[in-house]
Enzyme design. Structure first.
Site, PDB file in Angstrom:
ATOM      1  N   LYS A  75       0.825  -1.210   0.000  1.00  0.00           N
ATOM      2  CA  LYS A  75       0.000   0.000   0.000  1.00  0.00           C
ATOM      3  C   LYS A  75       0.856   1.255   0.000  1.00  0.00           C
ATOM      4  O   LYS A  75       2.073   1.214  -0.048  1.00  0.00           O
ATOM      5  CB  LYS A  75      -0.965  -0.024   1.181  1.00  0.00           C
ATOM      6  N   HIS A  93      -1.760   3.526  -7.289  1.00  0.00           N
ATOM      7  CA  HIS A  93      -3.031   4.239  -7.533  1.00  0.00           C
ATOM      8  C   HIS A  93      -2.742   5.611  -8.148  1.00  0.00           C
ATOM      9  O   HIS A  93      -3.230   6.625  -7.682  1.00  0.00           O
ATOM     10  CB  HIS A  93      -3.831   4.376  -6.238  1.00  0.00           C
TER      11      HIS A  93
END
Length: 349
Positions: A75, A93
């Site tokens: 992450k 992302h």
């Protein structure tokens, strides 16, 4: 010698890891150097990595790793604005116009580092080589059902947490649904890994599932059938051309729909197919109420597989290991394709 540095996750509620001790041993046997940071939260204990022959580093020491080390995490990194000088493997992302992703790309540009985004590790046919999809679907459906059960009792879903395994999760959900008539659900993307996990969770609890995939959504919408279900589970990742499944008018439209589980969870992308919310939800507050009477809740947690961190880690790591074994050839195969995507998007910031 290629040096892979597995960092500790710094995001809250993140216990997963993309490399198991067994996988680390395979990398070392091939001649790679593997360093694993200690972690106060990782679901797989550090002793297994030590026994496999890994070098052990202090938690969160990756900024001081050797310049040639490839930093591997899952992450996001802390949003501290510091330029990134290393090669990084992670879910960035950053390639769909997300504001935080644009800032991440600027940090790479400033430091001269490279992002090998795990979402863009694909084979020659464009198919992802590894994904947490099944467990994201399984956990995402579970959270949506928790939201629905809380609604039926006149409330809103409280905090969710980590489970020792899927059996423990199913027992907990069975208790939540006790004395309630089972809802029905529609899963879009039902033939993929995410949709399969979501459907399996529903089937295990006696929830009737309508399964849609590309054929059922090829018309481009609108899709009023979605509003005729209690729960909608979106398992389609936002991309150019993705149709709108839930329009902005849905909260006030005639509907049975009570809970949207946006498992794909890309609310700040212009391509999001769900137009009734604009932010992710959290483990502490998993339900975002977007309408009161009748209630409509959105559950959109973006690290759902962390609810089942051991199973999710082992499954994902097994899928990813063949690609990690080719890290000594970053200019070829999946790594070259991921680097191409990074170059395209970093040049635009």
């Amino acid at each position: 010698m290629t040096h892979l540095w597995v960092r500790a996750e710094q995001r809250a509620n993140e216990e997963r890891v993309g490399l198991t001790p067994k996988g680390a041993a395979a990398l070392i046997a091939k001649g790679l150097q593997v360093t694993v940071e200690e972690s106060s939260v990782r679901a797989i204990p550090i002793d297994g990595y030590r026994d496999a022959g890994c070098e052990i580093a202090p938690e969160n020491s990756w900024p001081n790793a050797p310049d040639d080390a490839i930093i591997f995490g899952l992450k996001e990194l802390p949003e501290d604005g510091i330029p990134l000088t290393h090669k990084h493997i992670m879910f960035g992302h950053a390639f769909k116009g997300q504001p935080t992703g644009q800032e991440l790309l600027r940090r790479f540009k400033a430091g001269g580092g490279v992002l090998y985004d795990l979402e863009y590790l694909v084979d020659q046919n464009g198919r992802r080589v590894a994904a947490f999809g099944y467990w994201a679907g399984f956990a995402g459906a579970a959270v949506a059902l928790k939201c629905w059960a809380a609604q039926q009792r006149g409330g809103i879903c409280g905090p969710v947490g980590v489970y020792q395994g899927k059996d423990a999760l199913l027992v907990d959900l069975s208790n939540d649904l006790e004395q309630l008539s089972p809802p029905n659900a529609i899963v879009i993307g039902a033939l993929g890994r995410v949709g399969t996990g979501a459907s399996d969770l529903c089937n295990a609890l006696g929830v009737a599932v309508t399964k849609w995939d590309m054929a059922e959504t090829a018309s481009g919408g609108p899709f009023p059938e979605i509003l005729d279900h209690d729960i909608f589970l979106n398992c389609i990742f936002a991309a150019p051309g993705t149709p709108v499944f839930v329009p902005a008018s849905a909260p006030t439209d005639p509907r049975r729909l009570a809970v949207i589980g946006d498992i794909a969870c890309d609310p700040d992308s212009a391509f999001s197919p769900i137009k009734v919310y604009d932010r992710t939800t959290t483990w502490e507050d998993p339900a975002l109420r977007v309408h009161d009477a009748p209630p409509l809740d959105v559950a959109a947690i973006d690290n759902l597989p962390s609810m089942l961190p051991v199973e999710a880690s082992e499954d994902y790591a097994d899928q990813l290991l063949p690609s990690l074994l080719t890290l000594d050839a970053l200019d070829a195969g999946v790594w070259a394709r991921a680097k191409e995507q990074f170059d395209i998007h970093s040049n635009s910031v």
